[in-house]
Scaffold this active site. Structure first.
Site, PDB file in Angstrom:
ATOM      1  N   CYS A 113       0.818  -1.229   0.000  1.00 40.50           N
ATOM      2  CA  CYS A 113       0.000   0.000   0.000  1.00 40.50           C
ATOM      3  C   CYS A 113       0.846   1.271   0.000  1.00 40.50           C
ATOM      4  O   CYS A 113       0.355   2.347  -0.311  1.00 40.50           O
ATOM      5  CB  CYS A 113      -0.945   0.000   1.195  1.00 40.50           C
ATOM      6  SG  CYS A 113      -2.111  -1.366   1.133  1.00 40.50           S
ATOM      7  N   HIS A 245      -3.240   7.408   1.965  1.00 37.15           N
ATOM      8  CA  HIS A 245      -3.665   6.070   1.553  1.00 37.15           C
ATOM      9  C   HIS A 245      -5.039   5.816   2.165  1.00 37.15           C
ATOM     10  O   HIS A 245      -5.291   6.158   3.319  1.00 37.15           O
ATOM     11  CB  HIS A 245      -2.650   5.038   2.048  1.00 37.15           C
ATOM     12  CG  HIS A 245      -3.124   3.633   1.884  1.00 37.15           C
ATOM     13  ND1 HIS A 245      -3.636   3.159   0.691  1.00 37.15           N
ATOM     14  CD2 HIS A 245      -3.189   2.589   2.759  1.00 37.15           C
ATOM     15  CE1 HIS A 245      -3.978   1.898   0.838  1.00 37.15           C
ATOM     16  NE2 HIS A 245      -3.723   1.524   2.081  1.00 37.15           N
ATOM     17  N   ASN A 275     -10.131   0.104  -0.248  1.00 40.68           N
ATOM     18  CA  ASN A 275      -8.666   0.218  -0.206  1.00 40.68           C
ATOM     19  C   ASN A 275      -8.114  -0.350  -1.521  1.00 40.68           C
ATOM     20  O   ASN A 275      -8.220  -1.549  -1.763  1.00 40.68           O
ATOM     21  CB  ASN A 275      -8.159  -0.562   1.013  1.00 40.68           C
ATOM     22  CG  ASN A 275      -6.644  -0.554   1.145  1.00 40.68           C
ATOM     23  OD1 ASN A 275      -5.929  -0.177   0.227  1.00 40.68           O
ATOM     24  ND2 ASN A 275      -6.161  -0.996   2.295  1.00 40.68           N
TER      25      ASN A 275
HETATM   26  O1  UT7 Z   1      -3.808  -0.944   3.445  1.00 48.13           O
HETATM   27  C1  UT7 Z   1      -3.012  -1.573   4.366  1.00 48.13           C
HETATM   28  C2  UT7 Z   1      -3.336  -1.151   5.674  1.00 48.13           C
HETATM   29  N1  UT7 Z   1      -4.534  -1.813   6.162  1.00 48.13           N
HETATM   30  C3  UT7 Z   1      -5.193  -1.241   7.123  1.00 48.13           C
HETATM   31  O2  UT7 Z   1      -4.830  -0.162   7.488  1.00 48.13           O
HETATM   32  C4  UT7 Z   1      -6.310  -1.977   7.806  1.00 48.13           C
HETATM   33  C5  UT7 Z   1      -6.273  -1.646   9.250  1.00 48.13           C
HETATM   34  N2  UT7 Z   1      -7.278  -2.321  10.050  1.00 48.13           N
HETATM   35  C6  UT7 Z   1      -8.594  -2.006   9.985  1.00 48.13           C
HETATM   36  O3  UT7 Z   1      -9.023  -1.214   9.199  1.00 48.13           O
HETATM   37  C7  UT7 Z   1      -9.514  -2.657  10.998  1.00 48.13           C
HETATM   38  O4  UT7 Z   1      -8.771  -3.318  11.971  1.00 48.13           O
HETATM   39  C8  UT7 Z   1     -10.534  -3.632  10.348  1.00 48.13           C
HETATM   40  C9  UT7 Z   1     -11.567  -2.861   9.562  1.00 48.13           C
HETATM   41  C10 UT7 Z   1      -9.818  -4.624   9.462  1.00 48.13           C
HETATM   42  C11 UT7 Z   1     -11.274  -4.425  11.444  1.00 48.13           C
HETATM   43  O5  UT7 Z   1     -11.904  -3.545  12.348  1.00 48.13           O
HETATM   44  P1  UT7 Z   1     -11.753  -3.777  13.928  1.00 48.13           P
HETATM   45  O6  UT7 Z   1     -12.566  -2.752  14.573  1.00 48.13           O
HETATM   46  O7  UT7 Z   1     -10.291  -3.803  14.241  1.00 48.13           O
HETATM   47  O8  UT7 Z   1     -12.439  -5.179  14.127  1.00 48.13           O
HETATM   48  P2  UT7 Z   1     -11.827  -6.557  14.652  1.00 48.13           P
HETATM   49  O9  UT7 Z   1     -10.957  -7.180  13.631  1.00 48.13           O
HETATM   50  O10 UT7 Z   1     -11.251  -6.374  16.015  1.00 48.13           O
HETATM   51  O11 UT7 Z   1     -13.154  -7.433  14.781  1.00 48.13           O
HETATM   52  C12 UT7 Z   1     -14.243  -7.020  15.655  1.00 48.13           C
HETATM   53  C13 UT7 Z   1     -15.384  -8.007  15.459  1.00 48.13           C
HETATM   54  C14 UT7 Z   1     -14.969  -9.467  15.533  1.00 48.13           C
HETATM   55  O12 UT7 Z   1     -16.034 -10.184  16.154  1.00 48.13           O
HETATM   56  P3  UT7 Z   1     -15.908 -10.590  17.708  1.00 48.13           P
HETATM   57  O13 UT7 Z   1     -14.677 -11.420  17.831  1.00 48.13           O
HETATM   58  O14 UT7 Z   1     -15.821  -9.286  18.453  1.00 48.13           O
HETATM   59  O15 UT7 Z   1     -17.183 -11.331  17.943  1.00 48.13           O
HETATM   60  C15 UT7 Z   1     -14.911  -9.875  14.083  1.00 48.13           C
HETATM   61  O16 UT7 Z   1     -15.149 -11.250  13.891  1.00 48.13           O
HETATM   62  O17 UT7 Z   1     -15.973  -7.805  14.155  1.00 48.13           O
HETATM   63  C16 UT7 Z   1     -16.028  -9.063  13.470  1.00 48.13           C
HETATM   64  N3  UT7 Z   1     -15.863  -8.817  12.051  1.00 48.13           N
HETATM   65  C17 UT7 Z   1     -16.901  -8.593  11.219  1.00 48.13           C
HETATM   66  N4  UT7 Z   1     -18.227  -8.553  11.423  1.00 48.13           N
HETATM   67  C18 UT7 Z   1     -19.009  -8.280  10.365  1.00 48.13           C
HETATM   68  C19 UT7 Z   1     -14.703  -8.747  11.357  1.00 48.13           C
HETATM   69  N5  UT7 Z   1     -14.977  -8.484  10.055  1.00 48.13           N
HETATM   70  C20 UT7 Z   1     -16.330  -8.380   9.957  1.00 48.13           C
HETATM   71  C21 UT7 Z   1     -17.195  -8.106   8.886  1.00 48.13           C
HETATM   72  N6  UT7 Z   1     -18.527  -8.058   9.136  1.00 48.13           N
HETATM   73  N7  UT7 Z   1     -16.764  -7.871   7.627  1.00 48.13           N
END
Ligand code: UT7
Length: 318
Positions: A113, A245, A275
Site C-alpha cells: 500500500c 492512503h 482500499n
Molecule cells: O492498506 C493496508 C493497511 N490496512 C489497514 O490499514 C487496515 C487496518 N485495520 C482495519 O481497518 C480494521 O482493523 C478492520 C476494519 C480490518 C477491522 O476492524 P476492527 O474494529 O479492528 O475489528 P476486529 O478485527 O477487532 O473485529 C471485531 C469483530 C470481531 O467479532 P468478535 O470477535 O468481536 O465477535 C470480528 O469477527 O468484528 C467481526 N468482524 C466482522 N463482522 C461483520 C470482522 N470483520 C467483519 C465483517 N462483518 N466484515
C-alpha cells in the site's frame, strides 16, 4: 536545481461496482458493520479482461492527456503494484508497450500500500539525478484477485483501480518538495500474502491482523507527516490538502485528531473505492484535481502505510 513537477494526473476504475449489500451475499457481514468500522460503502471490482496492466495503461493515457504530452516524451515508467499481470516481466514494461514507448527505462516497485509513495520517490530521485526527464508514475492494483472471498475480515476492505502522475523535470520552484521512505520487516506477518513463486508456487491470498495494522498505521503515518513538513521548512498549517492512503476512515480520523487538523483537509475516496493499495493515493489525488479541490500552487501531503511494514510520505507543491 532540477525539480520534479506534477505535470498531469489520471485514473481508471473497473466498470463493475460491488456494494456492501452485494458483499453481504458472499460472506456473513452487513452494510452497517462495514460502514461503521471502515467508512467503505462500495468498491470497484475488475471483470475478466480488466487487469492491472489495462487499468494502468488507461490511467497513464489520461495523465498524459491532462499534462498535454505525447507518450513519446516519456523516458521512465515506475509502476507500483503487488498484483502484476505476470510474475515477470514488470507490468511497467507492458504499459510501455501499450503506449508505444521504446526508449528509457520501465520497472515495477513492490511496497504494497506504500507502493505509490515509493515509486514517486524513486522517479523523483532519478529525475533529480539527470537519468530521466519525463516519468510516468503509476499505482495499479487488482486486489480482488488475491482476496480470500470466504474471509470477512479482509474481503470487504479492498477494491481495484489505478492512478498515474506525469512527472516532468523543470528548473525552478515547486513540484516534489520532500519525501521519506520507511520499512520494518519484523512486522511482515501482520499483513502478507500466503503464497508466491519461490515458496508455494501459487499466487496466494491476503492475510491481515487488522487491529495491529491499524495501530501502527496511525502512529507511523503521523510521525512521517511531522518529519516531512519539518524537512521542507514548513508547518502543518502550510499544507492545503492531505491525500492519504485510503484504508479506513477511522485511521484518517485518528491521524487528523493527533495532528490537530480538520478532517475537511483530507481527500477521501475510500467510501466509493475501498482500499486500492498502491492505487489509492493517485486515485484520491486525481479525484481532488478533477473536482476542483486541489489547485495549482497548493501544498499536498501524500502518506501511506502497508505490508512489510512499509510506510512513508511525499510532500509536493502541485
Ligand atoms: O492498506 C493496508 C493497511 N490496512 C489497514 O490499514 C487496515 C487496518 N485495520 C482495519 O481497518 C480494521 O482493523 C478492520 C476494519 C480490518 C477491522 O476492524 P476492527 O474494529 O479492528 O475489528 P476486529 O478485527 O477487532 O473485529 C471485531 C469483530 C470481531 O467479532 P468478535 O470477535 O468481536 O465477535 C470480528 O469477527 O468484528 C467481526 N468482524 C466482522 N463482522 C461483520 C470482522 N470483520 C467483519 C465483517 N462483518 N466484515
Amino acid at each position: 536545481m532540477i525539480r520534479s513537477m506534477i505535470a498531469g494526473v489520471g485514473s481508471a476504475l473497473p466498470k463493475r461496482v460491488m456494494t456492501n449489500d452485494d458483499i453481504s451475499k458472499v460472506v456473513d457481514t452487513s452494510d452497517e458493520w462495514i460502514r461503521e468500522r471502515t467508512g467503505i460503502a462500495a468498491r470497484h471490482i475488475a471483470a475478466e479482461g480488466e487487469t492491472t496492466r489495462s487499468l494502468a495503461t488507461e490511467a497513464a493515457r489520461k495523465a498524459l492527456a491532462h499534462a498535454g504530452l505525447d507518450a513519446s516524451a516519456v523516458d521512465l515508467i515506475v509502476l507500483a503494484t503487488s498484483t502484476p499481470d505476470h510474475t515477470f516481466p514488470a507490468t511497467a514494461t507492458e504499459v510501455q508497450a501499450d503506449l508505444g514507448i521504446t526508449k528509457g527505462a520501465a520497472f515495477d516497485v513492490q511496497a504494497v500500500c506504500s507502493g505509490f509513495v515509493y515509486a514517486l520517490t524513486t522517479a523523483d530521485a532519478l529525475i533529480k539525478a539527470g537519468q530521466a526527464s519525463c516519468a510516468l508514475v503509476i499505482g495499479s492494483e487488482t486486489f480482488s484477485r488475491i482476496l480470500d472471498w470466504t474471509d470477512r475480515g479482509t474481503c470487504v476492505l479492498f477494491g481495484d483501480g489505478a492512478g498515474a502522475f506525469v512527472l516532468k523535470a523543470a528548473d525552478g520552484e515547486g513540484g516534489i518538495l520532500a519525501s521519506k521512505l520507511r520499512a520494518d520487516g519484523r512486522f511482515m506477518n501482520k499483513l502478507y500474502v500466503d503464497g508466491g513463486p519461490s515458496t508455494t508456487k501459487t499466487v496466494g491470498h491476503l492475510r491481515m491482523e487488522g487491529r495491529e495494522v491499524f495501530k501502527h498505521a496511525v502512529a507511523n503515518m503521523t510521525e512521517v507527516i511531522n518529519e516531512l513538513v519539518a524537512s521542507a521548512g514548513l508547518t502543518l498549517a502550510d499544507v492545503d490538502w492531505m491525500v492519504p492512503h485510503q484504508a479506513n476512515k477511522r485511521i484518517l480520523e485518528s491521524i487528523a485528531k493527533k495532528l490537530g487538523l480538520p478532517e475537511s483537509k483530507f481527500i477521501v475516496t475510500l467510501d466509493k473505492q475501498g482500499n486500492t493499495s498502491a492505487a489509492s493515493i493517485p486515485l484520491a489525488f486525481d479525484h481532488g484535481v478533477r473536482n476542483g479541490l486541489i489547485r495549482r500552487g497548493q501544498i499536498v501531503m501524500m502518506e501511506a502505510m502497508g505490508g512489510g511494514f512499509t510506510w512513508g510520505g511525499v510532500l509536493a507543491r502541485y
